[in-house]
Motif scaffolding. Sequence first.
Motif, PDB file in Angstrom:
ATOM      1  N   THR A 132      29.794  40.142  30.914  1.00  0.00           N
ATOM      2  CA  THR A 132      30.733  38.997  30.363  1.00  0.00           C
ATOM      3  C   THR A 132      31.175  37.934  31.949  1.00  0.00           C
ATOM      4  O   THR A 132      31.216  36.705  31.121  1.00  0.00           O
ATOM      5  N   VAL A 133      30.895  37.982  32.689  1.00  0.00           N
ATOM      6  CA  VAL A 133      31.112  37.097  33.490  1.00  0.00           C
ATOM      7  C   VAL A 133      29.873  37.260  34.456  1.00  0.00           C
ATOM      8  O   VAL A 133      29.390  36.427  35.473  1.00  0.00           O
ATOM      9  N   GLU A 134      28.674  37.633  34.071  1.00  0.00           N
ATOM     10  CA  GLU A 134      27.482  37.035  34.533  1.00  0.00           C
ATOM     11  C   GLU A 134      26.586  36.018  34.112  1.00  0.00           C
ATOM     12  O   GLU A 134      26.321  35.272  35.233  1.00  0.00           O
ATOM     13  N   ASP A 135      26.918  35.268  33.626  1.00  0.00           N
ATOM     14  CA  ASP A 135      26.189  33.724  33.691  1.00  0.00           C
ATOM     15  C   ASP A 135      27.336  32.863  34.131  1.00  0.00           C
ATOM     16  O   ASP A 135      26.905  31.939  33.499  1.00  0.00           O
ATOM     17  N   CYS A 136      28.422  33.581  33.907  1.00  0.00           N
ATOM     18  CA  CYS A 136      30.191  32.372  34.666  1.00  0.00           C
ATOM     19  C   CYS A 136      29.520  32.166  35.955  1.00  0.00           C
ATOM     20  O   CYS A 136      29.294  32.848  37.031  1.00  0.00           O
ATOM     21  N   LYS A 137      29.063  30.669  36.605  1.00  0.00           N
ATOM     22  CA  LYS A 137      29.129  30.091  37.671  1.00  0.00           C
ATOM     23  C   LYS A 137      30.073  29.172  38.281  1.00  0.00           C
ATOM     24  O   LYS A 137      29.700  29.196  39.217  1.00  0.00           O
ATOM     25  N   SER A 154      31.060  34.073  41.384  1.00  0.00           N
ATOM     26  CA  SER A 154      29.368  34.499  41.448  1.00  0.00           C
ATOM     27  C   SER A 154      29.887  35.827  40.893  1.00  0.00           C
ATOM     28  O   SER A 154      31.055  36.424  41.411  1.00  0.00           O
ATOM     29  N   SER A 155      28.744  36.922  40.628  1.00  0.00           N
ATOM     30  CA  SER A 155      29.532  38.283  40.711  1.00  0.00           C
ATOM     31  C   SER A 155      28.206  38.886  40.883  1.00  0.00           C
ATOM     32  O   SER A 155      26.571  38.537  41.055  1.00  0.00           O
ATOM     33  N   VAL A 168      31.534  46.857  40.438  1.00  0.00           N
ATOM     34  CA  VAL A 168      30.550  45.193  39.417  1.00  0.00           C
ATOM     35  C   VAL A 168      32.108  44.211  40.482  1.00  0.00           C
ATOM     36  O   VAL A 168      32.895  44.859  40.354  1.00  0.00           O
ATOM     37  N   ASN A 169      31.767  43.332  41.406  1.00  0.00           N
ATOM     38  CA  ASN A 169      32.491  42.416  42.124  1.00  0.00           C
ATOM     39  C   ASN A 169      32.420  41.234  41.458  1.00  0.00           C
ATOM     40  O   ASN A 169      31.206  40.343  40.968  1.00  0.00           O
ATOM     41  N   LEU A 170      33.623  40.367  41.120  1.00  0.00           N
ATOM     42  CA  LEU A 170      33.918  38.851  40.376  1.00  0.00           C
ATOM     43  C   LEU A 170      34.797  38.451  41.987  1.00  0.00           C
ATOM     44  O   LEU A 170      35.289  38.597  42.514  1.00  0.00           O
ATOM     45  N   ASN A 171      33.573  37.383  42.082  1.00  0.00           N
ATOM     46  CA  ASN A 171      34.101  36.722  43.150  1.00  0.00           C
ATOM     47  C   ASN A 171      33.945  35.056  42.546  1.00  0.00           C
ATOM     48  O   ASN A 171      33.123  34.714  42.182  1.00  0.00           O
ATOM     49  N   ARG A 188      39.305  37.325  44.338  1.00  0.00           N
ATOM     50  CA  ARG A 188      38.292  38.515  44.120  1.00  0.00           C
ATOM     51  C   ARG A 188      38.881  39.667  42.432  1.00  0.00           C
ATOM     52  O   ARG A 188      40.139  40.035  42.551  1.00  0.00           O
ATOM     53  N   PHE A 189      37.841  39.907  41.672  1.00  0.00           N
ATOM     54  CA  PHE A 189      38.523  41.102  41.093  1.00  0.00           C
ATOM     55  C   PHE A 189      37.475  42.671  41.420  1.00  0.00           C
ATOM     56  O   PHE A 189      36.610  41.411  40.929  1.00  0.00           O
ATOM     57  N   THR A 190      37.292  43.502  40.857  1.00  0.00           N
ATOM     58  CA  THR A 190      36.051  44.426  41.250  1.00  0.00           C
ATOM     59  C   THR A 190      37.131  45.986  40.939  1.00  0.00           C
ATOM     60  O   THR A 190      37.671  46.363  40.231  1.00  0.00           O
ATOM     61  N   ALA A 191      35.685  46.176  40.141  1.00  0.00           N
ATOM     62  CA  ALA A 191      35.962  47.655  39.282  1.00  0.00           C
ATOM     63  C   ALA A 191      34.794  48.568  39.206  1.00  0.00           C
ATOM     64  O   ALA A 191      34.067  48.104  39.841  1.00  0.00           O
ATOM     65  N   ILE A 192      35.726  49.209  40.290  1.00  0.00           N
ATOM     66  CA  ILE A 192      34.777  50.332  40.769  1.00  0.00           C
ATOM     67  C   ILE A 192      35.301  52.134  40.573  1.00  0.00           C
ATOM     68  O   ILE A 192      36.116  52.451  39.870  1.00  0.00           O
ATOM     69  N   GLN A 193      33.930  52.216  39.964  1.00  0.00           N
ATOM     70  CA  GLN A 193      33.516  54.118  39.200  1.00  0.00           C
ATOM     71  C   GLN A 193      33.783  54.517  39.685  1.00  0.00           C
ATOM     72  O   GLN A 193      32.860  54.816  40.906  1.00  0.00           O
ATOM     73  N   ILE A 194      34.313  55.806  40.199  1.00  0.00           N
ATOM     74  CA  ILE A 194      33.543  57.001  40.271  1.00  0.00           C
ATOM     75  C   ILE A 194      34.066  58.019  38.646  1.00  0.00           C
ATOM     76  O   ILE A 194      35.121  57.904  38.363  1.00  0.00           O
ATOM     77  N   GLY A 195      32.706  58.810  38.862  1.00  0.00           N
ATOM     78  CA  GLY A 195      32.796  59.548  37.861  1.00  0.00           C
ATOM     79  C   GLY A 195      33.559  59.238  36.420  1.00  0.00           C
ATOM     80  O   GLY A 195      32.808  57.935  36.009  1.00  0.00           O
ATOM     81  N   ASN A 196      34.617  59.611  35.299  1.00  0.00           N
ATOM     82  CA  ASN A 196      34.837  58.933  34.587  1.00  0.00           C
ATOM     83  C   ASN A 196      35.693  58.988  35.337  1.00  0.00           C
ATOM     84  O   ASN A 196      36.793  58.007  34.429  1.00  0.00           O
TER      85      ASN A 196
END
Length: 256
Positions: A132-137, A154-155, A168-171, A188-196
Amino acid sequence: MRTSILLATTTLVAVATLTGCGSDDSSDGGSKGGSALLSKSELSDALVTLDDLGDGFKVEKDDDDDDDDDTNLGCLNGLDELGDDDSIEPERDEESSFEADSDLGLPGVYSTVGTFKSTKDAAEVLTKFSDTVEDCKAIDETDGDGFRIRLDVSSDQDKTDDGATGQVNLNATGTASGDGFEFPFSVRFTAIQIGNDVALVGYVNAVTDLEDADDLVQRAYDRLAPIVDGKSAPDLTPLDLDIPDARDLVGAAAGA
Protein backbone atom coordinates in the motif's frame (compact mmCIF):
# COMPACT_ATOMS: atom_id res chain seq x y z
CA MET A 1 -4.67 22.49 17.87
CA ARG A 2 -5.29 21.56 14.25
CA THR A 3 -1.71 20.38 13.73
CA SER A 4 -2.06 17.86 16.52
CA ILE A 5 -5.36 16.56 15.14
CA LEU A 6 -3.93 16.06 11.67
CA LEU A 7 -0.81 14.30 12.87
CA ALA A 8 -2.76 11.99 15.10
CA THR A 9 -5.15 11.18 12.28
CA THR A 10 -2.29 10.18 9.99
CA THR A 11 -1.07 7.46 12.30
CA LEU A 12 -4.41 6.44 13.79
CA VAL A 13 -5.74 5.65 10.31
CA ALA A 14 -2.89 3.21 9.84
CA VAL A 15 -3.13 1.66 13.30
CA ALA A 16 -6.89 1.23 13.21
CA THR A 17 -7.11 -0.18 9.71
CA LEU A 18 -4.22 -2.62 9.84
CA THR A 19 -5.40 -4.28 13.02
CA GLY A 20 -9.04 -4.47 11.97
CA CYS A 21 -11.58 -4.98 14.71
CA GLY A 22 -9.99 -8.06 16.22
CA SER A 23 -11.99 -10.61 18.14
CA ASP A 24 -13.86 -10.44 21.41
CA ASP A 25 -12.29 -13.76 22.44
CA SER A 26 -10.77 -13.19 25.89
CA SER A 27 -9.65 -16.75 26.51
CA ASP A 28 -6.16 -17.41 27.81
CA GLY A 29 -3.86 -18.68 25.13
CA GLY A 30 -0.24 -19.33 26.09
CA SER A 31 2.49 -17.97 23.89
CA LYS A 32 5.49 -20.28 23.59
CA GLY A 33 7.72 -19.64 20.61
CA GLY A 34 5.26 -17.44 18.70
CA SER A 35 3.17 -20.46 17.64
CA ALA A 36 0.13 -20.06 19.92
CA LEU A 37 -2.30 -17.19 20.29
CA LEU A 38 -1.37 -14.60 22.88
CA SER A 39 -3.96 -14.06 25.59
CA LYS A 40 -5.55 -10.67 26.21
CA SER A 41 -3.34 -10.16 29.25
CA GLU A 42 -0.21 -11.08 27.28
CA LEU A 43 -1.20 -8.66 24.54
CA SER A 44 -1.60 -5.92 27.15
CA ASP A 45 1.83 -6.72 28.57
CA ALA A 46 3.35 -6.41 25.09
CA LEU A 47 2.07 -2.87 24.53
CA VAL A 48 4.17 0.26 24.90
CA THR A 49 3.09 1.70 28.26
CA LEU A 50 2.87 5.10 29.92
CA ASP A 51 5.80 4.03 32.11
CA ASP A 52 7.86 3.56 28.94
CA LEU A 53 7.35 7.23 28.10
CA GLY A 54 8.05 8.67 31.53
CA ASP A 55 7.08 12.09 32.88
CA GLY A 56 5.33 14.53 30.61
CA PHE A 57 2.87 12.09 29.00
CA LYS A 58 -0.72 11.08 29.60
CA VAL A 59 -3.27 8.67 28.15
CA GLU A 60 -4.78 10.22 25.04
CA LYS A 61 -8.36 11.37 25.39
CA ASP A 62 -10.93 10.43 22.78
CA ASP A 63 -11.67 13.37 20.50
CA ASP A 64 -14.42 13.23 17.89
CA ASP A 65 -12.44 15.70 15.77
CA ASP A 66 -9.70 13.08 15.32
CA ASP A 67 -12.18 10.81 13.56
CA ASP A 68 -12.72 13.21 10.65
CA ASP A 69 -13.17 10.93 7.66
CA ASP A 70 -12.57 13.86 5.27
CA THR A 71 -8.86 14.13 6.07
CA ASN A 72 -6.97 13.67 2.80
CA LEU A 73 -3.65 11.87 3.14
CA GLY A 74 -2.90 11.73 -0.55
CA CYS A 75 -1.11 8.55 -1.57
CA LEU A 76 -1.55 7.17 1.96
CA ASN A 77 -5.33 7.12 1.62
CA GLY A 78 -5.03 3.49 0.59
CA LEU A 79 -4.38 2.58 4.22
CA ASP A 80 -8.02 3.25 4.94
CA GLU A 81 -9.09 0.51 2.54
CA LEU A 82 -7.14 -2.11 4.49
CA GLY A 83 -9.68 -1.87 7.29
CA ASP A 84 -12.18 -3.79 5.15
CA ASP A 85 -9.75 -6.64 4.46
CA ASP A 86 -10.69 -9.63 6.63
CA SER A 87 -7.43 -11.41 5.75
CA ILE A 88 -5.44 -9.10 8.04
CA GLU A 89 -7.82 -9.16 10.99
CA PRO A 90 -6.16 -10.58 14.12
CA GLU A 91 -7.80 -13.13 16.37
CA ARG A 92 -7.57 -10.55 19.13
CA ASP A 93 -5.63 -7.37 19.81
CA GLU A 94 -4.99 -4.69 22.41
CA GLU A 95 -4.05 -1.06 21.91
CA SER A 96 -2.91 2.01 23.78
CA SER A 97 -2.38 5.64 22.85
CA PHE A 98 -0.62 8.48 24.64
CA GLU A 99 0.11 12.13 24.13
CA ALA A 100 2.38 14.71 25.68
CA ASP A 101 0.78 16.57 28.56
CA SER A 102 1.27 19.90 26.82
CA ASP A 103 -0.58 22.48 24.74
CA LEU A 104 0.34 20.69 21.53
CA GLY A 105 -0.26 17.18 22.81
CA LEU A 106 2.78 16.07 20.82
CA PRO A 107 4.39 13.68 20.45
CA GLY A 108 1.55 11.24 20.02
CA VAL A 109 2.41 7.58 20.57
CA TYR A 110 0.21 4.69 19.42
CA SER A 111 0.77 1.02 20.18
CA THR A 112 -1.21 -2.02 19.08
CA VAL A 113 -0.38 -5.72 19.35
CA GLY A 114 -2.35 -8.39 17.48
CA THR A 115 -2.12 -12.17 17.53
CA PHE A 116 -2.91 -14.24 14.43
CA LYS A 117 -3.71 -17.88 13.73
CA SER A 118 -0.47 -18.44 11.84
CA THR A 119 2.83 -16.86 10.89
CA LYS A 120 1.52 -16.65 7.33
CA ASP A 121 -1.51 -14.63 8.43
CA ALA A 122 0.72 -12.27 10.42
CA ALA A 123 3.06 -11.84 7.46
CA GLU A 124 0.10 -10.87 5.30
CA VAL A 125 -0.31 -7.70 7.39
CA LEU A 126 3.22 -6.61 6.56
CA THR A 127 2.87 -7.56 2.91
CA LYS A 128 -0.33 -5.58 2.38
CA PHE A 129 0.99 -2.64 4.38
CA SER A 130 4.16 -2.58 2.28
CA ASP A 131 2.24 -2.91 -1.00
CA THR A 132 0.00 0.00 0.00
CA VAL A 133 2.76 2.48 0.86
CA GLU A 134 5.73 1.47 -1.32
CA ASP A 135 4.82 3.80 -4.17
CA CYS A 136 3.99 6.77 -1.93
CA LYS A 137 6.84 9.27 -2.14
CA ALA A 138 5.26 12.60 -1.29
CA ILE A 139 2.09 14.18 0.06
CA ASP A 140 0.99 17.75 -0.69
CA GLU A 141 -2.63 18.29 0.31
CA THR A 142 -4.63 21.35 1.33
CA ASP A 143 -8.05 21.11 2.96
CA GLY A 144 -11.03 23.43 2.65
CA ASP A 145 -9.78 25.62 5.48
CA GLY A 146 -6.45 26.22 3.79
CA PHE A 147 -4.53 23.87 6.07
CA ARG A 148 -1.71 22.32 4.07
CA ILE A 149 0.45 19.28 4.70
CA ARG A 150 3.63 18.54 2.76
CA LEU A 151 5.46 15.31 3.46
CA ASP A 152 8.35 13.44 1.94
CA VAL A 153 7.46 9.77 2.35
CA SER A 154 9.61 6.64 2.27
CA SER A 155 9.27 3.04 3.35
CA ASP A 156 11.66 0.18 3.98
CA GLN A 157 11.87 -3.27 5.54
CA ASP A 158 14.87 -2.68 7.81
CA LYS A 159 14.62 -4.72 11.01
CA THR A 160 15.04 -3.15 14.43
CA ASP A 161 16.33 -6.48 15.73
CA ASP A 162 17.41 -9.73 14.07
CA GLY A 163 14.84 -11.52 16.22
CA ALA A 164 12.02 -10.00 14.18
CA THR A 165 10.44 -12.25 11.56
CA GLY A 166 9.73 -9.23 9.41
CA GLN A 167 9.27 -5.47 9.63
CA VAL A 168 7.90 -2.62 7.53
CA ASN A 169 8.60 1.05 8.30
CA LEU A 170 6.78 4.10 6.96
CA ASN A 171 8.65 7.38 7.41
CA ALA A 172 7.28 10.82 6.60
CA THR A 173 8.80 14.21 7.33
CA GLY A 174 7.74 17.66 6.25
CA THR A 175 5.61 20.59 7.31
CA ALA A 176 2.08 21.61 8.20
CA SER A 177 0.97 25.16 7.54
CA GLY A 178 -2.04 27.39 8.02
CA ASP A 179 -3.02 30.86 9.21
CA GLY A 180 0.37 32.20 8.23
CA PHE A 181 2.38 29.68 10.27
CA GLU A 182 4.40 26.67 9.23
CA PHE A 183 5.47 23.88 11.56
CA PRO A 184 7.77 20.91 11.05
CA PHE A 185 6.43 17.46 11.69
CA SER A 186 7.40 13.85 11.31
CA VAL A 187 5.47 10.59 11.25
CA ARG A 188 6.73 7.04 11.76
CA PHE A 189 4.58 3.95 11.52
CA THR A 190 6.13 0.51 11.93
CA ALA A 191 4.78 -3.03 11.83
CA ILE A 192 6.98 -5.64 13.53
CA GLN A 193 6.25 -9.34 13.12
CA ILE A 194 7.53 -11.98 15.53
CA GLY A 195 6.10 -15.35 14.54
CA ASN A 196 2.32 -15.09 14.44
CA ASP A 197 2.20 -11.85 16.40
CA VAL A 198 2.45 -8.27 15.11
CA ALA A 199 3.24 -5.08 17.01
CA LEU A 200 2.22 -1.81 15.39
CA VAL A 201 3.68 1.41 16.70
CA GLY A 202 3.04 4.97 15.57
CA TYR A 203 4.78 8.23 16.39
CA VAL A 204 3.84 11.77 15.37
CA ASN A 205 5.61 14.94 16.43
CA ALA A 206 6.32 18.52 15.43
CA VAL A 207 10.00 17.84 14.82
CA THR A 208 12.27 17.61 11.79
CA ASP A 209 13.65 14.10 12.29
CA LEU A 210 12.70 10.61 13.45
CA GLU A 211 15.50 9.81 15.90
CA ASP A 212 13.06 9.46 18.82
CA ALA A 213 10.89 7.21 16.67
CA ASP A 214 13.80 4.78 16.32
CA ASP A 215 13.94 4.46 20.10
CA LEU A 216 10.18 3.97 20.28
CA VAL A 217 10.22 1.20 17.67
CA GLN A 218 13.01 -0.54 19.56
CA ARG A 219 10.87 -0.33 22.70
CA ALA A 220 7.91 -1.89 20.88
CA TYR A 221 10.13 -4.81 19.90
CA ASP A 222 11.58 -5.11 23.40
CA ARG A 223 8.04 -5.30 24.80
CA LEU A 224 6.76 -7.96 22.42
CA ALA A 225 9.77 -10.29 22.14
CA PRO A 226 9.83 -11.63 25.73
CA ILE A 227 6.05 -12.07 25.80
CA VAL A 228 6.21 -14.19 22.65
CA ASP A 229 8.88 -16.29 24.38
CA GLY A 230 6.57 -16.86 27.34
CA LYS A 231 8.48 -14.56 29.69
CA SER A 232 7.24 -11.79 31.97
CA ALA A 233 6.91 -8.20 30.85
CA PRO A 234 10.32 -6.50 31.13
CA ASP A 235 11.10 -3.59 33.45
CA LEU A 236 12.64 -0.99 31.13
CA THR A 237 14.05 2.49 31.62
CA PRO A 238 11.71 5.25 30.38
CA LEU A 239 12.48 6.75 26.98
CA ASP A 240 13.54 10.37 26.62
CA LEU A 241 11.25 11.66 23.87
CA ASP A 242 11.39 15.29 22.77
CA ILE A 243 8.29 17.30 23.76
CA PRO A 244 8.22 20.49 21.66
CA ASP A 245 7.06 23.76 23.21
CA ALA A 246 4.26 25.48 21.28
CA ARG A 247 5.75 28.90 22.03
CA ASP A 248 9.06 27.88 20.48
CA LEU A 249 7.33 26.60 17.35
CA VAL A 250 5.24 29.75 16.97
CA GLY A 251 8.30 31.93 17.54
CA ALA A 252 10.32 30.04 14.98
CA ALA A 253 7.48 30.16 12.46
CA ALA A 254 6.97 33.90 13.00
CA GLY A 255 10.68 34.57 12.52
CA ALA A 256 10.99 32.50 9.36
